[in-house]
Scaffold this motif. Structure first.
Motif, PDB file in Angstrom:
ATOM      1  N   ASN A   1     -21.024  63.674  30.529  1.00  0.00           N
ATOM      2  CA  ASN A   1     -19.594  63.806  30.891  1.00  0.00           C
ATOM      3  C   ASN A   1     -19.101  65.242  30.808  1.00  0.00           C
ATOM      4  O   ASN A   1     -17.895  65.487  30.861  1.00  0.00           O
ATOM      5  N   CYS A   2     -20.034  66.186  30.639  1.00  0.00           N
ATOM      6  CA  CYS A   2     -19.643  67.588  30.475  1.00  0.00           C
ATOM      7  C   CYS A   2     -19.992  68.378  31.732  1.00  0.00           C
ATOM      8  O   CYS A   2     -21.068  68.201  32.311  1.00  0.00           O
ATOM      9  N   ASP A   3     -19.053  69.262  32.158  1.00  0.00           N
ATOM     10  CA  ASP A   3     -19.348  70.059  33.367  1.00  0.00           C
ATOM     11  C   ASP A   3     -19.542  71.538  33.016  1.00  0.00           C
ATOM     12  O   ASP A   3     -19.332  72.415  33.845  1.00  0.00           O
ATOM     13  N   CYS A   4     -19.975  71.813  31.784  1.00  0.00           N
ATOM     14  CA  CYS A   4     -20.199  73.225  31.417  1.00  0.00           C
ATOM     15  C   CYS A   4     -21.462  73.739  32.106  1.00  0.00           C
ATOM     16  O   CYS A   4     -22.290  72.968  32.616  1.00  0.00           O
ATOM     17  N   TYR A   5     -21.629  75.056  32.114  1.00  0.00           N
ATOM     18  CA  TYR A   5     -22.784  75.700  32.771  1.00  0.00           C
ATOM     19  C   TYR A   5     -24.093  75.121  32.241  1.00  0.00           C
ATOM     20  O   TYR A   5     -25.016  74.821  33.011  1.00  0.00           O
ATOM     21  N   THR A   6     -24.181  74.927  30.939  1.00  0.00           N
ATOM     22  CA  THR A   6     -25.430  74.423  30.339  1.00  0.00           C
ATOM     23  C   THR A   6     -25.731  73.005  30.832  1.00  0.00           C
ATOM     24  O   THR A   6     -26.864  72.711  31.251  1.00  0.00           O
ATOM     25  N   CYS A   7     -24.722  72.127  30.817  1.00  0.00           N
ATOM     26  CA  CYS A   7     -24.950  70.734  31.211  1.00  0.00           C
ATOM     27  C   CYS A   7     -25.183  70.587  32.710  1.00  0.00           C
ATOM     28  O   CYS A   7     -25.830  69.635  33.151  1.00  0.00           O
ATOM     29  N   ARG A   8     -24.686  71.568  33.488  1.00  0.00           N
ATOM     30  CA  ARG A   8     -24.900  71.501  34.945  1.00  0.00           C
ATOM     31  C   ARG A   8     -26.291  71.994  35.332  1.00  0.00           C
ATOM     32  O   ARG A   8     -26.764  71.707  36.443  1.00  0.00           O
TER      33      ARG A   8
ATOM     34  N   ILE B   1     -22.384  77.995  24.662  1.00  0.00           N
ATOM     35  CA  ILE B   1     -21.553  77.731  25.845  1.00  0.00           C
ATOM     36  C   ILE B   1     -21.109  76.264  25.831  1.00  0.00           C
ATOM     37  O   ILE B   1     -19.921  75.951  25.997  1.00  0.00           O
ATOM     38  N   HIS B   2     -22.045  75.366  25.566  1.00  0.00           N
ATOM     39  CA  HIS B   2     -21.687  73.939  25.586  1.00  0.00           C
ATOM     40  C   HIS B   2     -20.696  73.582  24.474  1.00  0.00           C
ATOM     41  O   HIS B   2     -19.670  72.946  24.714  1.00  0.00           O
ATOM     42  N   ASN B   3     -20.998  73.992  23.228  1.00  0.00           N
ATOM     43  CA  ASN B   3     -20.126  73.596  22.103  1.00  0.00           C
ATOM     44  C   ASN B   3     -18.709  74.162  22.235  1.00  0.00           C
ATOM     45  O   ASN B   3     -17.730  73.468  21.966  1.00  0.00           O
TER      46      ASN B   3
HETATM   47 ZN   LIG Z   1     -21.906  70.920  28.304  1.00  0.00          ZN
END
Ligand SMILES: [Zn+2]
Ligand SMILES: Nc1cc(CSc2ncc[nH]2)c2nc(N)[nH]c(=O)c2c1
Length: 371
Positions: free
Chosen positions: A302-309, A333-335
């Motif tokens: 459910n996260c759209d951060c650079y790391t999760c993408r 970046i994610h946290n």
């Molecule tokens: Zn993330």
């Protein structure tokens, strides 16, 4: 100079959405402030911080005074220029760090003598010296020089200490800062409601543009921290920003928002990231786990951060096990994105009138082991 307006208030609790305006841009509250103790939010560039939506970061008078020295930072035109950060900076006043980091020699009415935790050199902080350092750093929000009494402390000591913290706050207020800087008072009083009331009333009489709740998140039990934070927040003027120092977990922040607190800071998201402990919308995740070695899932779907993408749990686990610096960066970046988007979602829920439901739903999700 700082302005604050309340944009929306929840009907069932004290939560509110607000907007702080300074010369370095707008801060929409509730806000989470990443900690950049020595002039860097560890492992990230300013552009990466803009990308995750950070609008204000923290710096530390104690650390920057010791290294590289506030004179060096002033030589570069202040902390914004030195670290090329174009948005807001809040600096803590140094008292807390002296008591928690340095070899504290002695505390007197005039200030505190201490030895640097870096090289043992002798230093002295007073309200005036703390203000002078923060003036040289050029931060937008300056914290008053206070004594954060340890927990537990004798009530008689807490009562005497808060009186001195008020006298120090008055001395800070009398010091002339730059036109763009705003000074926040810090409420002390330990875990004693009657002392919190005295401290808050004395600081309100001094009339600050914003107020912090200090002296919490220093080892006291969480229910006690909540009780004192809620009580103290309600003593503070509704039309001024309220900042709960050093707090906290995502759960603490959601509860703090329901108490009417607007600003939060904590090293947890950045420190945990460097220790492979990640926050997700389905609970906490240790990216070291052996069973993640072949997981092609993102940290949080459910996260759209650079790391999760861009990266899988398996790859992030590998990077961490290999000691790659990139692991720390991608985890940070994610946290930070998780914390900043949590408070942004809380702000939207307050505006939409469904904060209570949002909070209860998040508290359930945060504590499930669904990873
Ligand atoms: Zn993330
Ligand atoms: N828990 C806690 C944390 C901090 C550091 S906030 C911070 N500085 C830099 C990063 N984060 C405090 N700072 C001050 N001045 N007074 C306090 O009572 C206090 C209490």
């Amino acid at each position: 100079m700082l302005s604050f307006v309340v944009d929306a208030k929840d009907k069932n609790c004290s939560a509110r959405a607000g907007t702080i305006k300074t010369t370095h841009g707008i801060i929409e509250t509730p806000i989470f402030m990443p900690v950049g103790t020595v002039g860097s939010v560890k492992t990230l560039t300013p552009d990466e911080l803009y990308e995750i939506g950070a609008t204000i970061i923290l710096g530390n008078t104690y650390h920057l005074h010791l290294r590289p020295g506030d004179d060096i930072v002033a030589h570069f035109g202040g902390l914004h220029r030195f670290m090329n950060w174009k948005r807001n900076i809040l600096t803590d006043s140094g008292g807390f760090q002296v008591f928690s980091l340095a070899d504290l020699n002695k505390i007197t009415e005039d200030g505190v003598e201490f030895k640097s935790h870096i090289d043992g050199s002798k230093h002295f902080f007073s309200p005036e010296i703390s203000m002078e350092i923060q003036k040289k750093l050029g931060s937008d929000i300056v914290m008053a020089f206070d004594e954060c009494v340890p927990y537990p402390s004798e009530k008689s000591y807490v009562a005497k200490s808060l009186e001195r913290t008020t006298r120090w706050a008055k001395r800070c207020k009398e010091y002339s800062l730059d036109y763009h800087q705003s000074l926040f008072g810090i409420v002390q009083g330990g875990v004693f409601k009657d002392l919190r009331k005295i401290s808050a009333d004395q600081l309100i009489d001094l009339d600050f543009p914003g107020y912090a709740i200090g002296g919490l998140s220093v080892g006291e039990e969480i229910p006690l921290m909540y009780e004192i934070a809620e009580y103290t927040a309600q003593l503070l003027p509704e039309e001024k920003p309220r900042y709960l120092m050093g707090v906290g977990t995502p759960e603490d922040i959601l509860n703090g928002i329901s108490f009417g607190i607007d600003m939060f800071d904590c090293v947890m998201p950045t420190r945990n990231a460097r220790n492979a402990l990640l926050f997700t919308s389905e609970g906490r995740l240790s990216i070291k786990r052996a069973d993640l070695a072949k997981s092609d899932d993102p940290i949080d779907k459910n996260c759209d951060c650079y790391t999760c993408r861009n990266f899988s749990r398996g790859y992030l686990r590998h990077l961490y096990k290999a000691g790659e610096i990139l692991a720390m960066r991608l985890n940070t970046i994610h946290n930070l994105h998780f914390y900043i988007s949590l408070v942004k979602s809380a702000r939207n829920a307050i505006i939409n009138g469904n904060f209570e439901a949002f909070k209860n739903d998040m508290l359930l999700k945060l504590n499930q082991g669904g990873n």
